[in-house]
Every structure is written in C-alpha cells, then in structure tokens.
Design a protein around this motif. Structure first.
Motif, PDB file in Angstrom:
ATOM      1  N   ASN A   1       0.798  -1.213   0.000  1.00  0.00           N
ATOM      2  CA  ASN A   1       0.000   0.000   0.000  1.00  0.00           C
ATOM      3  C   ASN A   1       0.839   1.276   0.000  1.00  0.00           C
ATOM      4  N   ALA A   2       2.077   1.180  -0.388  1.00  0.00           N
ATOM      5  CA  ALA A   2       2.937   2.358  -0.401  1.00  0.00           C
ATOM      6  C   ALA A   2       2.445   3.358  -1.440  1.00  0.00           C
ATOM      7  N   ALA A   3       2.535   4.637  -1.082  1.00  0.00           N
ATOM      8  CA  ALA A   3       2.118   5.692  -2.012  1.00  0.00           C
ATOM      9  C   ALA A   3       3.002   5.649  -3.252  1.00  0.00           C
ATOM     10  N   LYS A   4       2.361   5.719  -4.403  1.00  0.00           N
ATOM     11  CA  LYS A   4       3.116   5.689  -5.660  1.00  0.00           C
ATOM     12  C   LYS A   4       3.848   7.004  -5.903  1.00  0.00           C
ATOM     13  N   THR A   5       3.256   8.099  -5.467  1.00  0.00           N
ATOM     14  CA  THR A   5       3.875   9.406  -5.612  1.00  0.00           C
ATOM     15  C   THR A   5       4.038  10.012  -4.226  1.00  0.00           C
ATOM     16  N   PRO A   6       5.276  10.213  -3.789  1.00  0.00           N
ATOM     17  CA  PRO A   6       5.462  10.775  -2.453  1.00  0.00           C
ATOM     18  C   PRO A   6       4.961  12.219  -2.390  1.00  0.00           C
ATOM     19  N   VAL A   7       4.518  12.600  -1.216  1.00  0.00           N
ATOM     20  CA  VAL A   7       4.075  13.974  -0.995  1.00  0.00           C
ATOM     21  C   VAL A   7       5.318  14.819  -0.735  1.00  0.00           C
ATOM     22  N   VAL A   8       5.529  15.807  -1.584  1.00  0.00           N
ATOM     23  CA  VAL A   8       6.664  16.719  -1.439  1.00  0.00           C
ATOM     24  C   VAL A   8       6.133  18.017  -0.844  1.00  0.00           C
ATOM     25  N   VAL A   9       6.761  18.440   0.235  1.00  0.00           N
ATOM     26  CA  VAL A   9       6.291  19.608   0.968  1.00  0.00           C
ATOM     27  C   VAL A   9       7.417  20.623   1.068  1.00  0.00           C
ATOM     28  N   ASP A  10       7.069  21.883   0.930  1.00  0.00           N
ATOM     29  CA  ASP A  10       8.029  22.973   1.082  1.00  0.00           C
ATOM     30  C   ASP A  10       8.689  22.857   2.461  1.00  0.00           C
ATOM     31  N   PRO A  11      10.011  22.994   2.540  1.00  0.00           N
ATOM     32  CA  PRO A  11      10.711  22.860   3.830  1.00  0.00           C
ATOM     33  C   PRO A  11      10.214  23.827   4.905  1.00  0.00           C
ATOM     34  N   ASP A  12       9.778  25.011   4.526  1.00  0.00           N
ATOM     35  CA  ASP A  12       9.246  25.954   5.515  1.00  0.00           C
ATOM     36  C   ASP A  12       7.941  25.439   6.115  1.00  0.00           C
ATOM     37  N   ILE A  13       7.103  24.827   5.287  1.00  0.00           N
ATOM     38  CA  ILE A  13       5.847  24.256   5.785  1.00  0.00           C
ATOM     39  C   ILE A  13       6.144  23.055   6.676  1.00  0.00           C
ATOM     40  N   GLU A  14       7.121  22.238   6.275  1.00  0.00           N
ATOM     41  CA  GLU A  14       7.524  21.106   7.124  1.00  0.00           C
ATOM     42  C   GLU A  14       7.963  21.603   8.494  1.00  0.00           C
ATOM     43  N   ALA A  15       8.765  22.654   8.511  1.00  0.00           N
ATOM     44  CA  ALA A  15       9.249  23.206   9.785  1.00  0.00           C
ATOM     45  C   ALA A  15       8.082  23.713  10.634  1.00  0.00           C
ATOM     46  N   THR A  16       7.105  24.332   9.998  1.00  0.00           N
ATOM     47  CA  THR A  16       5.921  24.814  10.713  1.00  0.00           C
ATOM     48  C   THR A  16       5.163  23.651  11.332  1.00  0.00           C
ATOM     49  N   ILE A  17       4.986  22.587  10.563  1.00  0.00           N
ATOM     50  CA  ILE A  17       4.251  21.417  11.064  1.00  0.00           C
ATOM     51  C   ILE A  17       5.019  20.769  12.210  1.00  0.00           C
ATOM     52  N   ARG A  18       6.326  20.648  12.062  1.00  0.00           N
ATOM     53  CA  ARG A  18       7.124  20.052  13.142  1.00  0.00           C
ATOM     54  C   ARG A  18       7.004  20.880  14.418  1.00  0.00           C
ATOM     55  N   ARG A  19       7.025  22.198  14.291  1.00  0.00           N
ATOM     56  CA  ARG A  19       6.866  23.045  15.480  1.00  0.00           C
ATOM     57  C   ARG A  19       5.483  22.852  16.099  1.00  0.00           C
ATOM     58  N   ARG A  20       4.476  22.687  15.270  1.00  0.00           N
ATOM     59  CA  ARG A  20       3.101  22.492  15.766  1.00  0.00           C
ATOM     60  C   ARG A  20       3.018  21.224  16.618  1.00  0.00           C
ATOM     61  N   PHE A  21       3.778  20.206  16.269  1.00  0.00           N
ATOM     62  CA  PHE A  21       3.742  18.938  17.001  1.00  0.00           C
ATOM     63  C   PHE A  21       4.972  18.755  17.895  1.00  0.00           C
TER      64      PHE A  21
END
Length: 152
Positions: free
Chosen positions: A108-128
């Motif tokens: 069930n692996a995703a065929k196309t990985p989700v690519v996220v802007d590094p700034d958004i990734e950093a925001t999400i990591r801070r949120r959690f």
C-alpha cells in the motif's frame, strides 16, 4: 468493562509514526481517494486541521490508554522499527498468538510521495513539538531522535 465480562481480553496496540511522515502518508491517501472534480486541501491545510491533530497528538492517546489500561498493559511500538521479525514476535507474545514468519512486502505504499516545502515542514514540526518531546521522554529506549531523524 462490559466486553471483558463477555470473555474477551482487551489488548490495545498502538503504533507511533514520526508525525510529519504520518501526516504525509495520510495526505497521500486523501489525494488518492479524492475525485478529479473535488477541491483538495493543501498539505498545510490538511496537516493543521483538527482531524490531523487528533490522530497525531500521541501524548493524548498514549496517556488515555495508560489511564484506562494501566502501565504495561498496552503494546507500543514505533512504526519505523515495527517491521522486523523481533518486533512481530514481541507483538505475538503480547497478544498470546503463535508467531508466524511475517511477510513485509509493501502493498500500500504511495506511488507518488508527498513533497512539501521545507518551511511548511518546519511549521508542522513546530506544531507537534510537544508530541515529539513526549514520545522521546515516554519511550527512551526507542532512540527516537535517530529513528525520527532528529525531527529534521
């Protein structure tokens, strides 16, 4: 508990996955399930939604399981280390099941990985951030700093 009164023994199993990876995987599933006519949320909208928080704030889920079932009565593992013969063997022991050789072929692996802007990734990591901190403290033997790649 009523279910135990009926002869069932409850054995909760909870697998924790690095929060950002977990959110990317769930978002990829949402994209696969959406029709071409649907307006799809952005990853940032998805990852900052209340439903994402409910599924990703492990400190709340683990604390609730511990409160209901007591210390040592739930099986916890990290997703990143779960798929090994040893971990499956431990899970089988916990559940009182006979061990069978696992098949770790991913279907069930995703065929196309989700690519996220590094700034958004950093925001999400801070949120959690509290989730990361909780997991590291609650499960010190798991070496989550390395398994979760220092959260970077």
């Amino acid at each position: 508990m009523r279910i135990e009164g009926e002869g069932f023994e409850l054995k909760p199993v909870f697998i924790l996955r690095e929060p950002l990876s977990r959110l990317k995987s769930a978002y990829a599933l949402e994209l696969r399930r959406s029709s071409s006519s649907q307006t799809v949320r952005t990853f940032e909208e998805f990852a900052t939604s209340r439903s994402a928080a409910v599924r990703t704030e492990y400190e709340k889920a683990v604390s609730a399981l511990d409160a209901v079932f007591g210390d040592g009565e739930a099986y916890y593992s990290s997703y990143e280390s779960f798929f090994s013969k040893d971990n499956i063997s431990h899970l089988c022991q916990f559940l009182g099941l006979d061990f069978e050789e696992p098949n770790f072929e991913r279907v069930n692996a995703a065929k196309t990985p989700v690519v996220v802007d590094p700034d958004i990734e950093a925001t999400i990591r801070r949120r959690f951030e509290s989730t990361y901190d909780f997991a590291v403290k609650r499960f010190p033997g798991w070496n989550l700093e390395q398994a979760w790649n220092e959260f970077n």
